[in-house]
Design an enzyme around this catalytic site. Structure first.
Site, mmCIF file in Angstrom:
data_model
loop_
_atom_site.group_PDB
_atom_site.id
_atom_site.type_symbol
_atom_site.label_atom_id
_atom_site.label_comp_id
_atom_site.label_asym_id
_atom_site.label_seq_id
_atom_site.Cartn_x
_atom_site.Cartn_y
_atom_site.Cartn_z
ATOM 1 N N PHE A 204 0.861 -1.202 0.000
ATOM 2 C CA PHE A 204 0.000 0.000 0.000
ATOM 3 C C PHE A 204 0.884 1.234 0.000
ATOM 4 O O PHE A 204 1.783 1.340 0.832
ATOM 5 C CB PHE A 204 -0.888 0.042 1.256
ATOM 6 C CG PHE A 204 -1.924 -1.035 1.302
ATOM 7 C CD1 PHE A 204 -3.157 -0.859 0.697
ATOM 8 C CD2 PHE A 204 -1.651 -2.239 1.942
ATOM 9 C CE1 PHE A 204 -4.113 -1.868 0.733
ATOM 10 C CE2 PHE A 204 -2.597 -3.252 1.977
ATOM 11 C CZ PHE A 204 -3.831 -3.066 1.373
ATOM 12 N N HIS A 205 0.653 2.140 -0.927
ATOM 13 C CA HIS A 205 1.394 3.406 -0.854
ATOM 14 C C HIS A 205 0.590 4.619 -1.320
ATOM 15 O O HIS A 205 1.018 5.747 -1.154
ATOM 16 C CB HIS A 205 2.699 3.330 -1.654
ATOM 17 C CG HIS A 205 2.482 3.410 -3.135
ATOM 18 N ND1 HIS A 205 2.244 2.306 -3.904
ATOM 19 C CD2 HIS A 205 2.436 4.468 -3.977
ATOM 20 C CE1 HIS A 205 2.062 2.678 -5.152
ATOM 21 N NE2 HIS A 205 2.173 3.982 -5.240
#
Ligand code: UD1
Length: 360
Positions: A204-205
């Site tokens: 996740f970014h």
């Protein structure tokens, strides 16, 4: 012909590597490899670059700001100076990150023609900084290199002149093919005590997932429930660590069965992907890499710009409501054969070079 190749972030490096490799023996195109420094951590840049076999850049900017807007201005100023010192014939920018737009803009301000690699992708979500970058970079470009026929169709529908658009194929896949032997023998999961097919990989970014506490809490809650069925490994982007800490989560421990590790180099990361039961991500490139490898991918986003992966059947969009149900199906999924997509092959950089020689 003098060509500048610009990178700024991890996904740019993945796409630059095959092109630079193919240009090494070319005597008609002289290239300068320039890195803006948008990604600067050891494991986000230096180690990642080395794992791809990418040479050190000939020019690297020394950015002082970490604030998006001022960092953007610094990139424009730095690249403008590079052009003032020595003009290229064409500036090739890659993907959809801030470095891509900053350098395309600097090039146009100095009447240098822009070539955009990975042109034409559209999520139609104007709240994404990447969508804004994609659209503006395409507008600034003289040569638009698309990865898929859908991307070409998007450009034609937006009124771009067909003669500027070149369907060269997906260079993410050329890079994967170039490294497949190393990835297959690596077995990186063993280093974390996992066995093939017995863990889930998650990344996740994106701002849209991390920057609001409620959204991030719901993701963490879902991952905790999922991890009761199968352990999860998360190679963490610095933004994830930063946001977990900011919202008072323990950024090193989210649960017994959730392992947070630092960002991995390319071979190690792809080995983790390749051995996983399935992948949960908000990354762009990972949607394509999993599709090529036949690994089920759940994309934790409301939309995607990689529609061909959805049509190909290996990628599914998920949100907090349908997440656990989709994971239950993914648990039962079998790895599919290596998927066939048009021009997802090892000849993409060759096609780009052929076009550059014709137009340059
Ligand atoms: C960028 C791209 C995104 C791409 C992603 C891949 C933009 C708008 N977004 O997002 O499209 O998918 O890279 O990784 O360009 N940071 C570090 N170390 C680093 C890099 C970043 O600590 O090496 C920190 C920054 O200070 C910042 C945060 O991580 O607080 C986000 O970094 P940034 O470069 O703004 O964008 P990404 O989220 O990495």
């Amino acid at each position: 012909m003098k060509l500048d190749i610009i990178t700024g972030t991890r996904p740019n490096l993945v796409k630059a590597a095959p092109l630079i490799k193919s240009l090494e023996d070319d005597d008609q195109i002289r290239y300068r490899y320039i890195h803006t420094g948008q990604h600067y951590d050891e494991n986000m840049y230096e180690e990642f670059r080395t794992s791809l076999g990418l040479p050190k850049p000939e020019i690297a900017f020394n950015l002082t700001s970490k604030i998006a807007g001022t960092q953007f201005a610094e990139m424009v100023a730095n690249y403008s100076q590079v052009i003032e010192n020595s003009r290229p014939d064409i500036c090739l920018v890659i993907g959809d990150v801030n470095s891509t737009l900053a350098c395309a803009l600097a090039a146009r301000l100095h009447d240098v023609q822009v070539a955009h690699l990975e042109s034409g992708l559209r999520s139609l979500d104007w709240s994404m900084p990447e969508e804004v970058n994609r659209v503006f970079v395409d507008k600034l470009s003289s040569f638009l290199f698309t990865p898929s026929s859908e991307a070409t169709e998007n450009l034609i529908a937006e009124g771009f002149n067909q003669e500027k658009v070149f369907f060269v194929g997906n260079i993410v896949i050329e890079n994967l093919m170039n490294n497949l032997d190393k990835i297959m023998i690596k077995k990186r999961c063993n280093a974390f005590g996992f066995r093939a097919n017995e863990y889930i990989l998650a990344t996740f970014h994106r701002k849209s997932n991390l920057d609001e506490k409620q959204r991030l809490s719901s993701i963490v809650g879902n991952l905790k429930i999922l991890s009761e069925s199968l352990p999860i490994i998360i190679p963490a982007h610095p933004r994830l660590i930063k946001k977990l800490a900011e919202f008072d989560f323990d950024s090193k421990f989210l649960g017994e069965n959730i392992l947070i590790v630092e960002a991995q180099n390319y071979i190690d990361f792809m080995s983790l992907v390749n051995e996983s039961k399935f992948v949960i991500t908000d990354s762009g490139g990972v949607q394509e890499e999993t599709s090529f490898l036949g690994i089920t991918c759940l994309t934790y986003r409301e939309n995607t710009e990689r529609w061909s992966t959805i049509f190909g059947g290996t990628n599914t969009l998920v949100n907090s409501e349908n997440f656990l149900n989709q994971c239950t199906s993914a648990m039962k999924s079998k790895r599919s054969d290596i998927a066939q997509f048009e021009k997802w092959d090892s000849q993409v950089s060759r096609r780009i070079i052929d076009v550059l020689k014709k137009v340059g």
